[in-house]
Design a protein around this motif. Structure first.
Motif, PDB file in Angstrom:
ATOM      1  N   GLN A  83       0.830  -1.204   0.000  1.00  8.77           N
ATOM      2  CA  GLN A  83       0.000   0.000   0.000  1.00  8.77           C
ATOM      3  C   GLN A  83       0.864   1.254   0.000  1.00  8.77           C
ATOM      4  O   GLN A  83       0.555   2.241  -0.692  1.00  8.77           O
ATOM      5  CB  GLN A  83      -0.925  -0.005   1.226  1.00  8.77           C
ATOM      6  CG  GLN A  83      -1.934   1.127   1.212  1.00  8.77           C
ATOM      7  CD  GLN A  83      -3.016   0.935   2.250  1.00  8.77           C
ATOM      8  OE1 GLN A  83      -2.955   0.052   3.078  1.00  8.77           O
ATOM      9  NE2 GLN A  83      -4.029   1.775   2.188  1.00  8.77           N
ATOM     10  N   GLY A 127      -8.050  -3.176  -6.486  1.00 14.96           N
ATOM     11  CA  GLY A 127      -8.715  -4.442  -6.238  1.00 14.96           C
ATOM     12  C   GLY A 127      -7.893  -5.638  -6.683  1.00 14.96           C
ATOM     13  O   GLY A 127      -6.933  -5.523  -7.443  1.00 14.96           O
ATOM     14  N   THR A 131      -1.341   4.728  -8.880  1.00 16.65           N
ATOM     15  CA  THR A 131      -2.658   4.501  -8.267  1.00 16.65           C
ATOM     16  C   THR A 131      -2.853   5.385  -7.038  1.00 16.65           C
ATOM     17  O   THR A 131      -3.617   5.053  -6.148  1.00 16.65           O
ATOM     18  CB  THR A 131      -2.818   3.027  -7.875  1.00 16.65           C
ATOM     19  OG1 THR A 131      -1.745   2.667  -6.987  1.00 16.65           O
ATOM     20  CG2 THR A 131      -2.781   2.131  -9.094  1.00 16.65           C
ATOM     21  N   LEU A 135      -6.274   6.025  -5.197  1.00 15.55           N
ATOM     22  CA  LEU A 135      -7.297   5.158  -5.772  1.00 15.55           C
ATOM     23  C   LEU A 135      -7.392   3.858  -4.996  1.00 15.55           C
ATOM     24  O   LEU A 135      -6.493   3.483  -4.241  1.00 15.55           O
ATOM     25  CB  LEU A 135      -6.964   4.848  -7.241  1.00 15.55           C
ATOM     26  CG  LEU A 135      -6.797   6.047  -8.180  1.00 15.55           C
ATOM     27  CD1 LEU A 135      -6.369   5.559  -9.562  1.00 15.55           C
ATOM     28  CD2 LEU A 135      -8.092   6.843  -8.259  1.00 15.55           C
ATOM     29  N   SER A 136      -8.483   3.144  -5.202  1.00 16.13           N
ATOM     30  CA  SER A 136      -8.611   1.801  -4.655  1.00 16.13           C
ATOM     31  C   SER A 136      -7.935   0.829  -5.612  1.00 16.13           C
ATOM     32  O   SER A 136      -7.873   1.051  -6.821  1.00 16.13           O
ATOM     33  CB  SER A 136     -10.091   1.431  -4.485  1.00 16.13           C
ATOM     34  OG  SER A 136     -10.703   2.282  -3.538  1.00 16.13           O
ATOM     35  N   THR A 173      -1.932   3.908  -2.590  1.00 20.82           N
ATOM     36  CA  THR A 173      -3.371   3.790  -2.862  1.00 20.82           C
ATOM     37  C   THR A 173      -4.162   4.220  -1.651  1.00 20.82           C
ATOM     38  O   THR A 173      -3.676   4.250  -0.515  1.00 20.82           O
ATOM     39  CB  THR A 173      -3.741   2.333  -3.205  1.00 20.82           C
ATOM     40  OG1 THR A 173      -3.440   1.508  -2.085  1.00 20.82           O
ATOM     41  CG2 THR A 173      -2.990   1.852  -4.418  1.00 20.82           C
ATOM     42  N   ARG A 174      -5.425   4.522  -1.926  1.00 21.60           N
ATOM     43  CA  ARG A 174      -6.336   4.870  -0.829  1.00 21.60           C
ATOM     44  C   ARG A 174      -6.737   3.621  -0.058  1.00 21.60           C
ATOM     45  O   ARG A 174      -6.867   3.630   1.154  1.00 21.60           O
ATOM     46  CB  ARG A 174      -7.575   5.571  -1.385  1.00 21.60           C
ATOM     47  CG  ARG A 174      -8.527   6.048  -0.272  1.00 21.60           C
ATOM     48  CD  ARG A 174      -9.751   6.764  -0.821  1.00 21.60           C
ATOM     49  NE  ARG A 174     -10.698   5.834  -1.443  1.00 21.60           N
ATOM     50  CZ  ARG A 174     -10.959   5.759  -2.740  1.00 21.60           C
ATOM     51  NH1 ARG A 174     -10.321   6.572  -3.574  1.00 21.60           N
ATOM     52  NH2 ARG A 174     -11.823   4.893  -3.228  1.00 21.60           N
ATOM     53  N   GLN A 175      -6.933   2.524  -0.815  1.00 23.82           N
ATOM     54  CA  GLN A 175      -7.385   1.291  -0.175  1.00 23.82           C
ATOM     55  C   GLN A 175      -6.989   0.099  -1.040  1.00 23.82           C
ATOM     56  O   GLN A 175      -7.120   0.106  -2.258  1.00 23.82           O
ATOM     57  CB  GLN A 175      -8.909   1.313   0.008  1.00 23.82           C
ATOM     58  CG  GLN A 175      -9.458   0.064   0.682  1.00 23.82           C
ATOM     59  CD  GLN A 175     -10.968   0.124   0.833  1.00 23.82           C
ATOM     60  OE1 GLN A 175     -11.602   1.062   0.364  1.00 23.82           O
ATOM     61  NE2 GLN A 175     -11.534  -0.865   1.497  1.00 23.82           N
ATOM     62  N   LEU A 176      -6.490  -0.954  -0.369  1.00 21.34           N
ATOM     63  CA  LEU A 176      -6.199  -2.214  -1.042  1.00 21.34           C
ATOM     64  C   LEU A 176      -7.319  -3.205  -0.774  1.00 21.34           C
ATOM     65  O   LEU A 176      -7.937  -3.183   0.296  1.00 21.34           O
ATOM     66  CB  LEU A 176      -4.868  -2.803  -0.549  1.00 21.34           C
ATOM     67  CG  LEU A 176      -3.583  -2.179  -1.078  1.00 21.34           C
ATOM     68  CD1 LEU A 176      -2.377  -2.832  -0.392  1.00 21.34           C
ATOM     69  CD2 LEU A 176      -3.477  -2.343  -2.575  1.00 21.34           C
ATOM     70  N   ASP A 177      -7.541  -4.063  -1.760  1.00 20.54           N
ATOM     71  CA  ASP A 177      -8.565  -5.100  -1.629  1.00 20.54           C
ATOM     72  C   ASP A 177      -8.232  -5.968  -0.411  1.00 20.54           C
ATOM     73  O   ASP A 177      -7.133  -6.530  -0.329  1.00 20.54           O
ATOM     74  CB  ASP A 177      -8.588  -5.949  -2.897  1.00 20.54           C
ATOM     75  CG  ASP A 177      -9.801  -6.852  -2.968  1.00 20.54           C
ATOM     76  OD1 ASP A 177     -10.270  -7.296  -1.920  1.00 20.54           O
ATOM     77  OD2 ASP A 177     -10.268  -7.130  -4.094  1.00 20.54           O
TER      78      ASP A 177
END
Length: 882
Positions: A123, A165, A159, A162-163, A128-132
């Motif tokens: 991360q 996935g 990224t 961004l999220s 990124t803002r969020q990882l899956d």
């Protein structure tokens, strides 16, 4: 990502891990006091570039990089911070727990070294803002490692914010590892990917967990066949030949002992004990076959040849006929088809991808199958000259063409032997028909038989009537046989861009042949044709007589051009003089052109190498057709005589005549026919002609004419209407086409007897006849035209363009009675319009029956067969469905 960015990302991951531990300590009951030492294991020599001291949740934190055990001990000896519930000391080391020893480990939190979270590190690397969340799972550890590696190498897109996935992550890894676009990935693309050496090397260097993870992902998308491809890529240097061999083995019957043995050896040597299923291997193999079939590169054909060698190594060469790609498969299929002369085996040959390389050989096999069908049809005997000429124009010319093909033989001994057998059988029957024809021929030496056009009457009876209403181009292809004419006419018809329509004088839509003069040579027969009289002569005689015939319409401009008058000059491909004859004029025009391509080929042996003819093979014919099409000229394509080809004839030297005829010397043999009469144009009016193609009197050549074989005597006649002209008064569209044995069509069954008329209704005051006959049920066609759907559709058509309902009834009944398909000639007769253009008839039927463009009625077989789809007919016109 730069080295500085990477170090920063790793340090952020350490801070993130420490923060997580501190949060848990604060949450624990009673908390802690004093110093907490957190050991963090690094993958390389520890370094800390950020602030050495900091704060986490209000607790002081000190970061110390310890590249040795001694430096760890030194860090542990540092004095604690003051004024805090507890202090956090973070020791970063690349030493393992065994090196540090129990005493050191006992002073560390949880008594072990913590790993920096790969998830957190990823991360940080991606920002990124969020990882899956699914990436945290143990099953996806390989994926996170791969993503970290790609991120460190700058192989992932930006990224930030961004999220990210799991599906996106998988696409990035697959794209990088296999060099493919995941959005368009299919089995063929996967095979293409592993057909690249660099990609295979990269794939093999991946860790086992990553290969397994990518494989599982692709299996979810593409099926188990993807596992087959990727495992082969690890086991073998070249996947494509392996899959081509697998195609053979999986197509062979499972109960075939040899195939089962080869399959077991193949699967075990490539996949070990964990063998894929036969079905999965077959799917992967089929994809490889389709992939190679669509390409034509040198590498692909090297792989095909390699597959042939692999098959032989498995002792499975005998199974090659199951392949539609391997060269040995084509050879095997050809040998099988030659042995059986079966349509199914021939179809297997024609489906093979490599047939284009052996097109002449495949054509000869097809000819052999056709001749077998002809012999099976039990051809009738010949009894009269008119019957023979008609039979040749409609049937035997195609026999001659196929015999010419099979007699060319094959380099393959198995195929050659089979071609020789069918040539011998068909040739014997064809020779017997020639002998029967010869027995009926003497009468034609005295007079023209009733109902026959002779060479001397072709101009007044055929060409002159056409010239009264149309410009006529007469093309005389010297020496063109009926077989050559049939192929040339077919090549014209098969080119829809030309737009020509063939018409015939016979109402049944069949061709006729013209009776030659005797002997069947240029001096006699061509001069008789162009002078319209039984005479021997030269080109000069022909040029003098042709323009002045009294049967030409008044003011006709009639011009005859021989070979010497044709040739490109001054930019004109036909020559300026001939080109000028196509200038539009007000008076009637007849232009006759003599082309010598076929006759010249008999001496050069052109047909010995390639016996087939097309209109483009005849010098100047394409240009003449172009001129005629542009100017709206009707074309009459004919000859002065036919020819036979050399295939082992008996030489009976005789200098009194020519190659195929001689003067009488008191006797003749059974394969000769003596002719006497005004149509025999040699001095004295008597000659002995060779009755079969097995005799010659002159020097050996590639082909001959002058004799009495039907192929020499029957002059072909092909009349073509130019584009835009579909009908000709007194003529019918040529609708019969090649015979059924040639096309493989089943002959239409005889029409069913007409239903008995309905019984008349009895008077109301009589008792019903309880035991009388039931009224005959109405036919499907009758029910069709009585239905509401048909009536409404029919009414909606312009009155001047729609066929009468009775035509729909009769055509539907006739075609359905024939099994849903029928030759156009029979359909035209059923419609009561034998002279109509079949395409026009089907178009008129379709305007009513083909509702919403559903093809209830259609033309197939290049316009030679009409089909009616009964299922669609019932769906579109449900009234009266059966």
């Amino acid at each position: 990502m730069t080295a500085t960015d990477l170090d920063s990302a790793i340090e952020n991951a350490v801070v993130s891990r420490v923060t997580d531990i501190v949060e848990k300590l604060d949450a624990s009951r009673g908390g802690v006091a004093g110093r907490v030492v957190i050991g963090v294991r690094t993958r390389r020599e520890p370094a800390w570039h950020g602030p050495v001291e900091g704060e986490v949740r209000g607790h002081p934190v000190r970061y110390v990089a310890c590249p040795s055990v001694l430096s760890v001990l030194s860090a542990l000896a540092l004095p604690p911070a003051d004024g805090s519930a507890y202090e956090v000391l973070v020791v970063l080391t690349d030493r393992d727990e065994g090196e540090l020893g129990d005493a050191v480990m006992a002073r560390l939190h949880r008594e072990h070294l913590h790993e920096v979270s790969k998830y957190t590190l990823l991360q940080d690397l991606l920002r990124t803002r969020q990882l899956d969340p699914r990436l945290r799972g143990r099953d996806n550890a390989w994926l996170v490692d791969a993503l970290v590696e790609l991120a460190r190498a700058g192989g992932l897109p930006n990224t930030t914010g961004l999220s990210f996935g799991r599906d996106v992550a998988l696409r990035h890894v697959v794209r990088n590892r296999l060099a493919v676009d995941p959005a368009t990935l299919d089995l063929s693309a996967l095979i293409t990917a592993v057909d690249d050496a660099a990609t295979v090397t990269r794939w093999r260097e991946l860790g086992a967990d990553e290969r397994r993870g990518i494989t599982e992902h692709l299996v979810e998308r593409l099926g188990r066949a993807a596992d087959v491809v990727l495992r082969l890529a690890v086991a073998r240097d070249d996947v494509v030949p392996e899959l081509l061999v697998a195609d053979v083995l999986t197509r062979a019957p499972e109960d075939d002992v040899a195939a089962a043995r080869a399959f077991g050896a193949f699967a075990h040597s490539r996949f070990g004990s964990d063998e894929p299923s036969r079905a999965d291997l077959g799917v992967a193999a089929s994809a490889a076959v389709e992939l190679v079939s669509r390409s034509d590169t040198q590498r692909n054909w090297q792989q095909v040849r390699h597959a042939d060698a692999l098959l032989a190594q498995l002792n499975a060469a005998e199974l090659a006929h199951h392949s539609r790609l391997l060269p040995s498969g084509l050879t095997s299929r050809m040998e099988r088809a030659a042995t059986t002369l079966d349509e199914t085996d021939l179809l297997a040959v024609e489906e093979h991808h490599a047939t284009g390389d052996l097109r002449p050989q495949v054509r000869r096999l097809r000819a052999a199958v056709r001749l077998r069908r002809w012999l099976d049809s039990a051809p009738a005997d010949i009894t009269t000259v008119p019957d023979a000429l008609r039979r040749h124009a409609r049937d035997l010319a195609w026999v001659d063409g196929e015999l010419t093909q099979v007699r060319r033989g094959s380099a393959n001994p198995v195929v050659a032997k089979a071609l020789g057998r069918i040539a011998k059988r068909a040739g014997a029957r064809r020779g017997e028909l020639d002998r029967q024809f010869a027995r009926a021929l003497p009468e034609a030496a005295y007079t023209r038989p009733d109902g026959v056009v002779a060479v001397e009457t072709l101009l007044p009876e055929v060409v002159a009537p056409l010239a009264r209403r149309h410009k006529v181009l007469l093309v005389v292809v010297d020496g063109m046989s009926g077989a050559a004419a049939a192929e040339i006419a077919r090549s014209i018809e098969d080119n829809p861009r030309l737009g020509w329509t063939e018409v015939v004088r016979s109402p049944d839509g069949g061709r006729e042949a013209v009776l030659a003069a005797f002997p069947t040579e240029t001096t006699y027969s061509r001069t008789s044709l162009l002078t319209a009289s039984l005479t021997a002569g030269t080109a000069d005689h022909e040029r003098q007589a042709f323009p002045g015939h009294d049967f030409w319409p008044p003011r006709t401009r009639a011009v005859l051009v021989h070979k010497a008058g044709i040739g490109g000059s001054s930019g004109a491909d036909l020559g300026a003089d001939l080109d000028a004859q196509f200038t539009p004029r007000t008076e009637p025009q007849v232009v006759a052109v003599v082309l010598n391509t076929v006759d010249d080929a008999l001496g050069r042996g052109r047909q010995a190498d390639d016996p087939a003819w097309a209109y483009r093979d005849v010098a100047h014919l394409p240009e003449l057709l172009d001129r005629a099409a542009e100017g709206g000229w009707v074309v009459v394509l004919t000859s002065d005589h036919g020819h036979v080809l050399e295939h082992g004839s008996e030489h009976r030297p005789d200098p009194t005549g020519a190659a195929r005829w001689r003067l009488p010397n008191g006797g003749h043999q059974p394969d000769e026919v003596p002719l006497t009469g005004p149509r025999v144009l040699v001095p004295g009016g008597t000659a002995v002609l060779a009755a079969t193609e097995d005799v010659r009197y002159g020097a050996r050549s590639h082909g001959y004419h002058g004799g009495a074989a039907l192929a020499e005597v029957a002059i072909p006649l092909v009349v073509l209407l130019p584009p835009g002209v579909e009908e000709l008064t007194g003529w019918a569209v040529h609708s019969q086409g090649p015979p059924d044995w040639w096309t493989g069509r089943q002959a239409a069954p005889p029409p069913k007897p007409a239903a008995a008329p309905k019984r008349k209704a009895k008077a109301p005051d009589t008792q019903p006849d309880l035991f009388g006959d039931e009224p005959a049920p109405e036919s499907r066609g009758a029910l069709l035209i009585g239905g509401e759907t048909f009536v409404n559709t029919h009414k909606g058509q312009p009155a001047n363009r729609v066929l009468k309902p009775e035509v729909f009834r009769d055509v539907v009944d006739a075609v359905l009675a024939a099994g849903g398909r029928m030759p156009v000639a029979d359909v035209l007769r059923a419609a009561g319009t034998p002279g109509r253009n079949p395409r026009g008839l089907v178009a008129a039927l379709g305007r009513v029956l083909n509702i919403d463009q559903f093809p209830v009625v259609d033309l197939i077989d290049d316009g030679r067969t009409v089909v009616i789809n009964e299922k669609l007919l019932d769906e579109q016109f449900p009234e009266g469905r059966r």
